[in-house]
Design an enzyme around this catalytic site. Structure first.
Site, short mmCIF file in Angstrom:
data_model
loop_
_atom_site.label_atom_id
_atom_site.label_comp_id
_atom_site.label_asym_id
_atom_site.label_seq_id
_atom_site.Cartn_x
_atom_site.Cartn_y
_atom_site.Cartn_z
N ARG A 218 -10.96 0.15 4.28
CA ARG A 218 -9.57 -0.02 4.73
C ARG A 218 -9.15 1.13 5.63
O ARG A 218 -9.54 2.27 5.40
CB ARG A 218 -8.64 -0.06 3.51
CG ARG A 218 -7.24 -0.53 3.84
CD ARG A 218 -6.36 -0.55 2.61
NE ARG A 218 -5.83 0.76 2.32
CZ ARG A 218 -5.18 1.08 1.18
NH1 ARG A 218 -5.01 0.18 0.23
NH2 ARG A 218 -4.71 2.29 0.99
N ASP B 155 0.80 -1.22 0.00
CA ASP B 155 0.00 0.00 0.00
C ASP B 155 0.84 1.28 0.00
O ASP B 155 1.72 1.48 0.85
CB ASP B 155 -0.96 0.00 1.20
CG ASP B 155 -2.08 -1.02 0.98
OD1 ASP B 155 -2.44 -1.27 -0.20
OD2 ASP B 155 -2.58 -1.57 1.97
C1 SIN Z 1 -6.00 -3.04 -1.13
O1 SIN Z 1 -5.20 -3.02 -2.06
O2 SIN Z 1 -5.73 -2.53 -0.05
C2 SIN Z 1 -7.35 -3.69 -1.32
C3 SIN Z 1 -7.29 -5.12 -1.61
C4 SIN Z 1 -8.62 -5.66 -2.08
O3 SIN Z 1 -9.41 -4.94 -2.70
O4 SIN Z 1 -8.85 -6.84 -1.84
#
Ligand code: SIN
Length: 318
Positions: A291, A125
């Site tokens: 998230r 990330d």
């Molecule tokens: C992300 O990249 O943080 C998200 C992963 C996902 O959409 O499963």
């Protein structure tokens, strides 16, 4: 503890008061944690046990959690300072600037096409930042009836299993990380990418600040646009990065997680990359997850050299 020395059996936290059970899911990466309710104010001991499992298994999973934005943020705060949603997020849920929605219903507008996650390449990330998040916590809400899984890979295992001559070589390399602007032309997201560029040279091998482990800190998501290894030609950089991406994502280092509503994944960005598998958008299914990210430090290479920002500011939490 090195990945090789971990016993692949469930382990109970040593305290008699704690009910936490850690069950590894693959030989290198990922463990499911049961016996914990994330809506509660966890004891320091439980938090320490979760952190220990996370450092060991790189990503941990919780199932059947009934938490909302506030509880997710409160849980994250037990592990560090929580950042705003994302450097380019301009529309987080009202009252929750820390929440980054991964919401297929928004992507038609932002990307000009239906997709189930904002990125469908291997990445860690926000590594375009000088201080990428240390941890991410992702909570599932709406899911396709099948598909839409996420896979994580263990970048420490990928580094440790390279031949020593190659480890010595990559220890000295730095790679340029930046966003690839795939947002729809004219969208606010495309403008944000242009107006607030983020670009950083990170060591290709990063020393984990808590475990001291070395990780192969490259993934195509943030290094494929420039394919730039410092002091190497574009052609050589490209070949070497392709080889390292392949090593970093070998299937034996990965774990694949099947989401259900109420599932929570918690991963260490200093030791993993992940991939949202893009196999549900073409069927028209929606996928909505939320998230939060925890502030990270500036990566250090094996000789102590630190990442170098080319464009953009650090991203701090509170
Ligand atoms: C992300 O990249 O943080 C998200 C992963 C996902 O959409 O499963």
């Amino acid at each position: 503890m090195t990945v090789e020395s971990v016993a692949a059996v469930p382990t109970e936290n040593s305290s008699s008061a704690s009910t936490i059970v850690v069950s590894p899911l693959s030989g290198y990466t990922g463990a499911e944690i049961s016996g914990v309710d994330l809506s509660e104010n966890l004891s320091d001991e439980d938090v320490a046990a979760i952190r220990q499992a996370l450092l060991e298994w790189k990503v941990v999973f919780f199932r059947d959690q009934t938490i909302g934005h506030a509880e997710q943020i409160a849980f994250a705060r037990r592990f560090g300072r929580v950042t705003p949603a994302h450097p380019y997020e301009d529309n987080p849920p009202e009252g929750f600037p820390e929440i980054f929605p991964i919401d297929s219903r928004r992507y038609n507008q932002q990307y000009g096409r239906k997709r189930t996650s904002y990125d469908s390449s291997w990445h860690t990330d926000v590594t375009a930042l000088i201080n990428p998040p240390s941890f991410s916590i992702l909570r599932a809400d709406i899911l396709p009836p099948f598909g839409g899984d996420t896979t994580w890979t263990n970048l420490v295992a990928a580094y440790q299993n390279l031949p020593s001559e190659l480890r010595d070589f990559v220890d000295r390399l730095d790679a340029e990380h930046t966003f690839e602007n795939r947002a729809a032309q004219g969208s606010s997201r495309a403008a944000a990418f242009e107006n607030k560029p983020l670009r950083t040279f990170h060591p290709v091998v990063r020393v984990h600040p808590e475990t001291g482990e070395r990780a192969l800190f490259v993934s195509p998501g943030f290094t494929r646009r420039t394919k730039n290894l410092r002091n190497l030609t574009p052609r050589l950089s490209s070949h070497i990065l392709e080889a390292l991406w392949e090593e970093a994502t070998r299937t034996e280092y990965t774990v694949r997680f099947r989401w259900q509503p109420g599932s929570v994944a918690f991963w260490d960005n200093r030791a993993t990359a992940h991939l949202a598998i893009a196999d549900a958008g073409h069927l028209g299914y929606d996928r909505v997850l939320y998230r939060v990210t925890i502030e990270g430090d500036i990566p250090e290479g094996v000789d102590g050299r630190r990442s170098e920002s080319l464009e953009g500011d650090p991203f701090y939490g509170s």
